[in-house]
Design a protein around this motif. Structure first.
Motif, PDB file in Angstrom:
ATOM      1  N   LEU A 197       0.823  -1.204   0.000  1.00 20.11           N
ATOM      2  CA  LEU A 197       0.000   0.000   0.000  1.00 20.11           C
ATOM      3  C   LEU A 197       0.859   1.257   0.000  1.00 20.11           C
ATOM      4  O   LEU A 197       0.539   2.245  -0.670  1.00 20.11           O
ATOM      5  CB  LEU A 197      -0.933  -0.001   1.218  1.00 20.11           C
ATOM      6  N   ILE A 198       1.960   1.229   0.752  1.00 23.96           N
ATOM      7  CA  ILE A 198       2.848   2.393   0.798  1.00 23.96           C
ATOM      8  C   ILE A 198       3.520   2.618  -0.552  1.00 23.96           C
ATOM      9  O   ILE A 198       3.569   3.744  -1.065  1.00 23.96           O
ATOM     10  CB  ILE A 198       3.907   2.222   1.908  1.00 23.96           C
ATOM     11  N   VAL A 199       4.057   1.532  -1.129  1.00 26.70           N
ATOM     12  CA  VAL A 199       4.753   1.651  -2.414  1.00 26.70           C
ATOM     13  C   VAL A 199       3.781   2.035  -3.531  1.00 26.70           C
ATOM     14  O   VAL A 199       4.092   2.865  -4.386  1.00 26.70           O
ATOM     15  CB  VAL A 199       5.474   0.330  -2.751  1.00 26.70           C
ATOM     16  N   SER A 200       2.586   1.445  -3.528  1.00 28.79           N
ATOM     17  CA  SER A 200       1.623   1.664  -4.612  1.00 28.79           C
ATOM     18  C   SER A 200       0.839   2.957  -4.438  1.00 28.79           C
ATOM     19  O   SER A 200       0.444   3.586  -5.441  1.00 28.79           O
ATOM     20  CB  SER A 200       0.651   0.485  -4.702  1.00 28.79           C
ATOM     21  N   TYR A 201       0.589   3.348  -3.197  1.00 31.77           N
ATOM     22  CA  TYR A 201      -0.223   4.542  -2.952  1.00 31.77           C
ATOM     23  C   TYR A 201       0.521   5.509  -2.024  1.00 31.77           C
ATOM     24  O   TYR A 201       1.264   6.360  -2.480  1.00 31.77           O
ATOM     25  CB  TYR A 201      -1.587   4.131  -2.375  1.00 31.77           C
ATOM     26  N   SER A 202       0.329   5.374  -0.731  1.00 24.74           N
ATOM     27  CA  SER A 202       1.021   6.244   0.219  1.00 24.74           C
ATOM     28  C   SER A 202       0.869   5.685   1.615  1.00 24.74           C
ATOM     29  O   SER A 202       0.003   4.838   1.865  1.00 24.74           O
ATOM     30  CB  SER A 202       0.438   7.669   0.186  1.00 24.74           C
ATOM     31  N   TRP A 203       1.692   6.148   2.536  1.00 24.99           N
ATOM     32  CA  TRP A 203       1.584   5.697   3.920  1.00 24.99           C
ATOM     33  C   TRP A 203       0.267   6.157   4.539  1.00 24.99           C
ATOM     34  O   TRP A 203      -0.288   5.477   5.401  1.00 24.99           O
ATOM     35  CB  TRP A 203       2.770   6.188   4.754  1.00 24.99           C
ATOM     36  N   LYS A 204      -0.254   7.289   4.066  1.00 22.32           N
ATOM     37  CA  LYS A 204      -1.515   7.797   4.606  1.00 22.32           C
ATOM     38  C   LYS A 204      -2.667   6.845   4.287  1.00 22.32           C
ATOM     39  O   LYS A 204      -3.468   6.497   5.159  1.00 22.32           O
ATOM     40  CB  LYS A 204      -1.797   9.192   4.055  1.00 22.32           C
TER      41      LYS A 204
END
Length: 419
Positions: free
Chosen positions: A165-172
């Motif tokens: 999720l972090i790599v594909s989108y963001s930590w938020k």
């Protein structure tokens, strides 16, 4: 001390609720360890300008409120049951996890972690209170093993999902998604779990039973202190893996964030599988007439010694060797997992004392998480390498093995008065 089979678990309701408790524990670990993946993300670290010491303190924030609330949560489930206190706390920590993705300052991050820790403090006292009331000795090892799978598959599944999720989108988005999706668990829990919130008569009876157990009698027991030492030593290693393993694999072994999540999965999947198998095997040996305490202690000692192979990974000269021992050491610790839980929270504890005794023991588990996260960060800061934090892990594991042999004896179990 209750060692006989008090209840023979029925096929659907008992094991079904145990499955729900396991999934609830899994979700709690996904939410508590999602921060570890974020702390291995350069964008997250840069946005809050975090040092290694800052990362250690941020990782440890959860454990301070988690530890502080253990005794109150044990008291609550002893008197007011499991269903509704668990449901309320579950909603609170999922909401706080989702809100973590919306904060813009370090203080906000810390506050959300403190809320998650305080609400998740209900999980272990409630789960073992339920197991103690519904499982006999010949099922406790398997029940503890199944429950522990939630605590191990949580980070095993959560780490690669959070990394993706972090790599594909963001930590938020990662925090928002993991927090809100977990809320789906509440529906089957509210539908299937028995309403054990006591009425006036039951409340009076539960208070009478609880009054037969005092905090003083709990703290006088060498078994409780031995269990706390075991919980600390075991937790120091596992919480290190939950909080620092992704960063170790990225920073010292050169893996990508995505691959670090994959190897974190292998490590925690290994310990989960071995924990359940070891719990089941110990149950079968006990069922054949062997002493329950002796059998479970043997598995615990073997697990602590097996986990000490993490030092071989620290000194490995190749990436393959480091990854092998990284996975193998945590997997071998699984020999101790279910049997330590069954021994310290069920086998050696009188049934009416389970909630309070578990709450006291969880203080040590919480302390282990806080100390492991912050001390490992400081050791990394002063040494510039993850080798020193791993050497400290081995010291604690050997202390745990020695403590198991010496302090965990039936004659030193907590004493309870006649209710």
């Amino acid at each position: 001390m209750e060692t006989s089979t008090s209840k023979s678990p029925g096929a659907t309701p008992v094991w079904g609720i145990l499955a729900l408790l396991t999934v609830g524990l899994l979700i709690s670990f996904i939410d508590r360890t999602s921060l570890s993946s974020a702390l291995a993300d350069k964008n997250f670290v840069a946005e809050f300008a975090l040092t290694s010491v800052d990362r250690g303190w941020l990782n440890s924030a959860f454990f301070w409120s988690y530890g502080l609330m253990q005794l109150p949560m044990g008291w609550v489930v002893d008197r007011y049951g499991v269903k509704w206190p668990y449901a309320i706390c579950f909603f609170l920590w999922c909401l706080a996890t989702a809100l973590t993705g919306m904060v813009t300052a370090l203080a906000g991050l810390i506050l959300m972690r403190l809320i998650v820790g305080a609400a998740e403090a209900i999980v272990i006292p409630a789960s073992y209170r339920w197991i103690g009331n519904n499982m006999g000795e010949n099922h406790k090892g398997l029940a503890a093993g199944i429950l522990s799978m939630g605590g191990k598959f949580g980070p095993a599944i959560g780490a690669p999902i959070a990394a993706w999720l972090i790599v594909s989108y963001s930590w938020k988005l990662m925090f928002v998604a993991t927090g809100l999706l977990g809320l789906m668990w509440l529906l089957p829990w509210l539908m299937l779990a028995r309403n054990d919130l006591p009425g006036k008569t039951e409340l009076a009876l539960s208070k009478t039973r609880a009054s037969s157990v005092s905090l003083g009698s709990i703290l006088k027991s060498p078994v409780i202190w031995g269990a706390m030492i075991n919980n600390f030593c075991y937790g120091y290693f596992t919480f290190y893996c939950m909080t620092w393993m992704p960063a170790y694999l990225v920073e010292q072994r050169g893996l990508s964030l995505g691959k670090s999540g994959l190897y974190t999965f292998f490590s925690f999947a290994g310990i989960a599988i071995v924990a359940t198998a070891a719990g089941w095997l110990a149950d079968r040996i006990i069922e054949r007439g062997r002493d329950a305490v002796f059998v479970r202690k043997a598995f615990v000692i073997a697990g602590f010694i097996g986990g000490s192979t993490v030092l071989l990974g620290a000194h490995a000269t190749t990436l393959e060797g480091a990854l092998f021992w990284n996975v193998c050491s945590l997997t071998l610790l699984g020999l101790a997992t279910a049997n330590n839980l069954a021994l310290c929270k069920l086998t050696l504890i009188p049934r009416q004392a389970i909630g309070l005794a578990t709450g006291v023991q969880q203080l040590a588990t919480s302390l282990a998480g806080g100390v492991s996260a912050s001390l490992s960060g400081w050791l990394l800061h002063v040494s510039g390498s993850y080798d020193l934090p791993m050497k400290v892990i081995v010291i604690f594991l050997l202390i745990g093995a020695t403590n198991t042999a010496i302090l965990l004896r039936p004659k030193w179990s907590p004493k309870v008065a006649a209710a």
